[in-house]
Design an enzyme around this catalytic site. Structure first.
Site, PDB file in Angstrom:
ATOM      1  N   SER A  27       1.352  13.011  49.910  1.00  0.00           N
ATOM      2  CA  SER A  27       2.293  14.244  49.522  1.00  0.00           C
ATOM      3  C   SER A  27       1.968  14.789  50.955  1.00  0.00           C
ATOM      4  O   SER A  27       2.675  16.387  50.027  1.00  0.00           O
ATOM      5  CB  SER A  27       2.384  14.661  47.693  1.00  0.00           C
ATOM      6  OG  SER A  27       0.293  14.699  48.110  1.00  0.00           O
ATOM      7  N   ASN A 114      -7.013  16.004  39.978  1.00  0.00           N
ATOM      8  CA  ASN A 114      -5.719  17.093  38.588  1.00  0.00           C
ATOM      9  C   ASN A 114      -6.842  18.059  38.153  1.00  0.00           C
ATOM     10  O   ASN A 114      -5.187  18.730  38.250  1.00  0.00           O
ATOM     11  CB  ASN A 114      -6.621  15.927  37.405  1.00  0.00           C
ATOM     12  CG  ASN A 114      -6.229  14.408  37.787  1.00  0.00           C
ATOM     13  OD1 ASN A 114      -6.126  14.159  38.565  1.00  0.00           O
ATOM     14  ND2 ASN A 114      -6.343  13.467  36.482  1.00  0.00           N
ATOM     15  N   THR A 159      39.018  39.821  30.554  1.00  0.00           N
ATOM     16  CA  THR A 159      38.657  39.293  29.122  1.00  0.00           C
ATOM     17  C   THR A 159      39.325  37.994  29.432  1.00  0.00           C
ATOM     18  O   THR A 159      40.487  37.665  30.091  1.00  0.00           O
ATOM     19  CB  THR A 159      38.945  38.793  28.143  1.00  0.00           C
ATOM     20  OG1 THR A 159      40.043  39.508  27.248  1.00  0.00           O
ATOM     21  CG2 THR A 159      37.829  40.564  26.910  1.00  0.00           C
ATOM     22  N   HIS A 160      38.807  36.714  30.492  1.00  0.00           N
ATOM     23  CA  HIS A 160      39.419  35.551  30.241  1.00  0.00           C
ATOM     24  C   HIS A 160      40.316  35.822  31.538  1.00  0.00           C
ATOM     25  O   HIS A 160      41.568  35.571  32.136  1.00  0.00           O
ATOM     26  CB  HIS A 160      40.605  34.865  29.616  1.00  0.00           C
ATOM     27  CG  HIS A 160      40.293  34.779  28.029  1.00  0.00           C
ATOM     28  ND1 HIS A 160      40.137  33.748  27.033  1.00  0.00           N
ATOM     29  CD2 HIS A 160      40.072  36.065  26.759  1.00  0.00           C
ATOM     30  CE1 HIS A 160      39.670  34.025  25.549  1.00  0.00           C
ATOM     31  NE2 HIS A 160      39.834  34.982  25.292  1.00  0.00           N
ATOM     32  N   SER A 281      36.779  31.444  59.510  1.00  0.00           N
ATOM     33  CA  SER A 281      37.374  30.059  59.985  1.00  0.00           C
ATOM     34  C   SER A 281      37.005  29.124  61.242  1.00  0.00           C
ATOM     35  O   SER A 281      37.662  30.199  62.251  1.00  0.00           O
ATOM     36  CB  SER A 281      38.604  29.862  58.937  1.00  0.00           C
ATOM     37  OG  SER A 281      38.890  28.651  59.402  1.00  0.00           O
ATOM     38  N   LYS A 287      40.625  34.577  59.170  1.00  0.00           N
ATOM     39  CA  LYS A 287      40.323  34.459  57.789  1.00  0.00           C
ATOM     40  C   LYS A 287      38.761  35.128  57.947  1.00  0.00           C
ATOM     41  O   LYS A 287      38.301  35.002  58.797  1.00  0.00           O
ATOM     42  CB  LYS A 287      40.462  32.583  57.772  1.00  0.00           C
ATOM     43  CG  LYS A 287      40.833  32.351  57.095  1.00  0.00           C
ATOM     44  CD  LYS A 287      41.477  31.774  55.923  1.00  0.00           C
ATOM     45  CE  LYS A 287      41.125  31.275  54.966  1.00  0.00           C
ATOM     46  NZ  LYS A 287      40.877  31.360  53.548  1.00  0.00           N
ATOM     47  N   ASN A 289      35.950  34.923  55.100  1.00  0.00           N
ATOM     48  CA  ASN A 289      35.836  34.144  53.780  1.00  0.00           C
ATOM     49  C   ASN A 289      34.544  34.681  52.921  1.00  0.00           C
ATOM     50  O   ASN A 289      33.138  35.102  53.598  1.00  0.00           O
ATOM     51  CB  ASN A 289      35.362  32.566  54.052  1.00  0.00           C
ATOM     52  CG  ASN A 289      37.323  32.117  54.650  1.00  0.00           C
ATOM     53  OD1 ASN A 289      37.805  32.151  53.967  1.00  0.00           O
ATOM     54  ND2 ASN A 289      36.750  30.815  55.539  1.00  0.00           N
ATOM     55  N   GLU A 294      29.525  32.738  47.747  1.00  0.00           N
ATOM     56  CA  GLU A 294      29.932  31.423  47.644  1.00  0.00           C
ATOM     57  C   GLU A 294      28.914  30.494  47.256  1.00  0.00           C
ATOM     58  O   GLU A 294      28.033  29.969  46.501  1.00  0.00           O
ATOM     59  CB  GLU A 294      31.910  30.996  48.399  1.00  0.00           C
ATOM     60  CG  GLU A 294      32.562  31.600  47.861  1.00  0.00           C
ATOM     61  CD  GLU A 294      33.398  30.956  49.234  1.00  0.00           C
ATOM     62  OE1 GLU A 294      35.022  30.925  48.957  1.00  0.00           O
ATOM     63  OE2 GLU A 294      32.807  30.257  50.271  1.00  0.00           O
ATOM     64  N   TYR A 321      -3.638  12.757  33.517  1.00  0.00           N
ATOM     65  CA  TYR A 321      -2.022  13.067  34.617  1.00  0.00           C
ATOM     66  C   TYR A 321      -2.098  11.182  34.955  1.00  0.00           C
ATOM     67  O   TYR A 321      -2.863  10.355  34.680  1.00  0.00           O
ATOM     68  CB  TYR A 321      -3.532  13.104  35.885  1.00  0.00           C
ATOM     69  CG  TYR A 321      -3.154  13.500  37.233  1.00  0.00           C
ATOM     70  CD1 TYR A 321      -2.409  14.426  37.455  1.00  0.00           C
ATOM     71  CD2 TYR A 321      -3.165  11.889  37.699  1.00  0.00           C
ATOM     72  CE1 TYR A 321      -1.714  14.622  39.192  1.00  0.00           C
ATOM     73  CE2 TYR A 321      -2.371  11.998  38.858  1.00  0.00           C
ATOM     74  CZ  TYR A 321      -1.505  13.161  39.220  1.00  0.00           C
ATOM     75  OH  TYR A 321      -0.950  13.303  40.505  1.00  0.00           O
ATOM     76  N   GLN A 326       3.065  14.231  40.956  1.00  0.00           N
ATOM     77  CA  GLN A 326       3.272  14.612  42.107  1.00  0.00           C
ATOM     78  C   GLN A 326       4.789  15.291  42.308  1.00  0.00           C
ATOM     79  O   GLN A 326       4.745  16.713  42.774  1.00  0.00           O
ATOM     80  CB  GLN A 326       2.164  13.808  43.026  1.00  0.00           C
ATOM     81  CG  GLN A 326       2.949  13.695  44.377  1.00  0.00           C
ATOM     82  CD  GLN A 326       2.014  13.357  45.106  1.00  0.00           C
ATOM     83  OE1 GLN A 326       0.517  12.719  44.846  1.00  0.00           O
ATOM     84  NE2 GLN A 326       2.730  12.595  45.848  1.00  0.00           N
TER      85      GLN A 326
HETATM   86  N1  ARG Z   1      -1.660  15.298  45.217  1.00  0.00           N
HETATM   87  C1  ARG Z   1      -1.634  14.502  43.924  1.00  0.00           C
HETATM   88  C2  ARG Z   1      -0.773  15.783  42.883  1.00  0.00           C
HETATM   89  O1  ARG Z   1      -0.325  16.021  43.655  1.00  0.00           O
HETATM   90  C3  ARG Z   1      -3.302  15.389  43.141  1.00  0.00           C
HETATM   91  C4  ARG Z   1      -3.759  14.378  42.145  1.00  0.00           C
HETATM   92  C5  ARG Z   1      -3.900  13.220  43.009  1.00  0.00           C
HETATM   93  N2  ARG Z   1      -5.194  12.948  41.387  1.00  0.00           N
HETATM   94  C6  ARG Z   1      -5.055  11.336  41.128  1.00  0.00           C
HETATM   95  N3  ARG Z   1      -5.433  10.974  40.148  1.00  0.00           N
HETATM   96  N4  ARG Z   1      -3.828  10.552  42.025  1.00  0.00           N
HETATM   97  O2  ARG Z   1      -0.564  15.268  41.960  1.00  0.00           O
END
Ligand code: ARG
Length: 463
Positions: A27, A114, A159-160, A281, A287, A289, A294, A321, A326
């Site tokens: 991650s 955790n 309204t509407h 455009s 145009k 826009n 939006e 956990y 994650q």
């Molecule tokens: N990258 C993990 C998360 O964001 C960290 C926690 C990992 N803990 C574990 N017990 N594998 O949650």
């Protein structure tokens, strides 16, 4: 592992993770954004280890220095990440161990990723909440300024999406302003709850090492430590609530954007977006826009999607956990980024918007806008409202059938209707000025609303 390094848990394992499993679990590309708060949390934890007698003052200081140095290396792009670094927490710990050897290896005592990741994300979101709060205040200030400018500018209220009764531009703008002030209030209330440190909760059951979670919370400038270690590592209600608040705010921004798109629509021509906030455009040379408006409207759907994604992630998950958790960071980061982007662009668009008060006034020639004023004139003379409503409806029907404007009715015809001079009521300035009720559209009312809202925006906790 491609580079032959072992993961943090290698002791119990004889086989390294399969590359596919490692790729799924990695991650770092997402949580690298937690670097600054992770370093701050780790520095506070080193202080807790020192308080508990597990590090002496020199060791704690060396650890804290190394943490700061690794943090600097990462933020300045000098840090060499390894393929084996699963996430930002393990990368930082590796960096510290590489600098300090055995001393670095003492850092993770009494904590787990955790409790660390929850504390990190709380700190990150609290800082993002502060930035969003500042941007909301700036947008609200601009809305108030423009509302003061438009305190006397009459326009058809709808309204509407159909013409209903005359209002003032300032009144309509302040309707958005009040919503923004409530968004700030929600953000503040969320931040009070979110300011809880999870450090010391460990993996789920604290530790035997005598560290003090309250002191860690204080070091981090957080309001309190966790009250229950399982709750601390399991719940993500602080993310869910942030996303709920963000979703409401994005919804408000989308509705402001929708008004900008509508007002600048050439069929109304009540306002014009500055060129810098418009788009041309690729094919049609003429145009201009309202893409800024939006996109501000469209982005609200992503923020709502972030809330739904996190809610679906959490629903039915037993406590403790789980790696599912994650997945909490991407929606959180996305919602915060999106809000910052939209708030900044909308503030620019509203600041530079050119209103066309003459066009709004011209639109107030639609006589239907005064029908309620006519009925209320009868009511002030003692006619029951239902009867007044019917009589006014009939007057409009008859005039319509004869192809006549109400402005052309004779004094006798008005007498027959039941009021002296109805034609005088077909006047937008008079109509809005007569609505003196607090919170209404009269120019004076708009000015006092602008004062009251301005005070709240300058000092949101003053109410
Ligand atoms: N990258 C993990 C998360 O964001 C960290 C926690 C990992 N803990 C574990 N017990 N594998 O949650």
């Amino acid at each position: 592992m491609n580079d032959g390094e072992s993961p943090l848990w290698a002791g119990r394992f004889s086989t390294p993770p399969a590359p596919q499993a490692h790729a799924l679990g990695r991650s770092l590309h997402v949580d690298v954004r937690l670097v600054t708060v992770d370093v701050a949390a780790s520095i506070a934890h080193a202080g807790a280890l020192q308080d508990a007698g597990l590090l002496d003052a020199r060791e704690a200081a060396a650890l804290q220095e190394a943490l700061a140095a690794v943090g600097d290396d990462i933020t300045s792009g000098r840090f060499a990440f390894h393929e084996a670094d699963e996430d930002i927490h393990s990368a930082i710990e590796r960096g510290v161990i590489e600098r300090l050897g055995d001393l670095g290896a003492r850092l993770h005592a009494g904590r787990s990723r955790n409790d660390l990741v929850v504390t990190d994300l709380r700190l990150w979101l609290l800082a993002a909440g502060d930035r969003i709060d500042g941007l909301l205040a700036s947008l609200a200030e601009v809305v108030i300024d423009r509302a003061r400018e438009g305190a006397e500018t009459v326009m058809p209220g709808t309204t509407h999406a159909r013409f209903a009764q005359p209002v003032t531009l300032g009144h309509h703008l302040l309707a958005h302003g009040w919503a923004l002030a409530r968004d700030r209030e929600r953000l503040h209330e969320w931040s009070v709850r979110a300011s809880t440190s999870a450090l010391g909760a460990g993996a789920l059951a604290t530790s035997t090492l005598g560290i003090d979670p309250a002191a860690t919370a204080e070091r981090l400038g957080m309001r309190r430590p966790f009250a229950n270690s399982i709750d601390a590592v399991s719940d993500r209600d602080f993310v869910q609530e942030f996303l709920a608040v963000a979703t409401i705010c994005a919804t408000h921004l989308s509705r402001l954007a929708a008004d900008l798109a509508r007002w600048t629509d050439e069929s109304l021509g009540w306002a014009e977006l500055d060129e810098a906030f418009s788009t041309g455009s690729s094919m049609m040379p003429q145009k201009r826009n309202p893409d800024t408006a939006e996109l501000a409207r469209g982005k609200a759907s992503r923020v709502a999607g972030d809330f739904v994604a996190l809610t679906a992630l959490l629903q039915g998950l037993p406590l403790g956990y789980h790696r599912d958790l994650q997945e909490d960071k991407e929606p959180a980061f996305d919602a915060a980024d999106t809000l910052e982007l939209v708030l900044t662009a909308l503030t620019g668009a509203v600041t530079t918007l050119r209103f066309h008060p003459e066009a709004m006034r011209e639109a107030c020639a639609a006589e239907g806008l005064y029908a309620t004023d006519l009925a209320e004139a009868l009511v002030r003379d003692g006619v029951p409202f239902r009867e007044a409503h019917r009589r006014t409806g009939e007057l409009l029907k008859r005039a319509g059938a004869d192809g006549r404007a109400l402005a052309d009715l004779t004094v006798d015809e008005w007498k027959e209707f039941g009021i002296g001079d109805g034609a005088a009521l077909l006047d937008p300035d008079r109509s809005v000025a007569a609505r003196t009720i607090a919170g209404g559209p009269s120019p004076d009312g708009v000015r006092s609303q602008a004062d009251a809202l301005g005070e709240i925006v300058r000092d949101p906790r003053s109410e």
